[in-house]
Enzyme design. Structure first.
Site, PDB file in Angstrom:
ATOM      1  N   THR A  21      -5.691  -3.351  -3.686  1.00 49.87           N
ATOM      2  CA  THR A  21      -5.814  -3.793  -2.298  1.00 49.87           C
ATOM      3  C   THR A  21      -4.660  -3.213  -1.495  1.00 49.87           C
ATOM      4  OG1 THR A  21      -6.354  -5.646  -0.834  1.00 49.87           O
ATOM      5  CG2 THR A  21      -4.609  -6.026  -2.453  1.00 49.87           C
ATOM      6  N   CYS A  27      -0.342 -11.676   3.786  1.00 55.41           N
ATOM      7  CA  CYS A  27      -1.393 -12.007   2.817  1.00 55.41           C
ATOM      8  C   CYS A  27      -0.836 -11.972   1.393  1.00 55.41           C
ATOM      9  CB  CYS A  27      -2.541 -11.004   2.916  1.00 55.41           C
ATOM     10  SG  CYS A  27      -3.382 -10.972   4.512  1.00 55.41           S
ATOM     11  N   HIS A  44      -7.437 -11.098  -2.163  1.00 56.77           N
ATOM     12  CA  HIS A  44      -6.573 -10.744  -1.030  1.00 56.77           C
ATOM     13  C   HIS A  44      -6.779 -11.834   0.019  1.00 56.77           C
ATOM     14  CE1 HIS A  44      -5.054  -7.410   1.894  1.00 56.77           C
ATOM     15  NE2 HIS A  44      -4.900  -8.600   2.455  1.00 56.77           N
TER      16      HIS A  44
END
Length: 159
Positions: A21, A27, A44
């Site tokens: 990711t 995040c 994520h």
């Protein structure tokens, strides 16, 4: 093959595949991994708590509901519950602010929510690279359990 996980997304992979990711700022990238089955999943997540938001239909957007869904998917892919361990990256404070409000400190809250949820599920956290102020791109290798973390201007860290 490299499996991609977008923002507010999750996916699973196994064997010699990898899972990646991009752009983990505030995040968090939560990985669940079974070393024996060589199965993993990555989440994520953007926000810590699905119960505080009305439009919470995307379970992967939130740490709490995202980890629950990730757990279901890695088990469906062949992981065994008793073999699972977790690794966490992200949760940065991307913007300098004078008001250190908890509402603004989303990264810290995401990291804390990840630890709290994994502890509640009794999934041991093997490693984490959270906080700081750099965005991260992460890749997990289920074959050997390495979580590669890249920050701009820094060497790749492996946890």
């Amino acid at each position: 093959m490299d499996i991609k996980v977008g923002m507010a997304d999750l996916n699973v992979c196994s064997g010699t595949d990898t899972i990646t990711t991009l752009g983990l700022g505030s995040c968090v990238g939560v990985v669940l991994w079974d070393a024996q089955a060589k199965v993993c999943g990555m989440l994520h997540a953007m926000l810590p708590d699905s119960t505080s938001i009305r439009n919470n239909s995307n379970v992967a957007k939130f740490v709490d509901s995202g980890i629950d869904e990730l757990l279901k998917r890695v088990l469906a892919k062949g992981a065994r519950r008793q073999n699972l361990v977790a690794k966490i990256a992200g949760g940065a404070q991307m913007f300098s602010v004078s008001n250190k409000s908890d509402l603004i400190a989303v990264g810290k809250r995401n990291a804390e929510a990840s630890v709290k949820k994994l502890n509640a599920l009794r999934i041991p956290i093997r490693a984490q690279d959270t906080g700081g102020s750099c965005g991260r791109t992460v890749t997990f290798y289920p074959e050997n359990g390495q979580y590669h973390i890249k920050c701009v201007g820094k060497e790749t860290k492996i946890i």
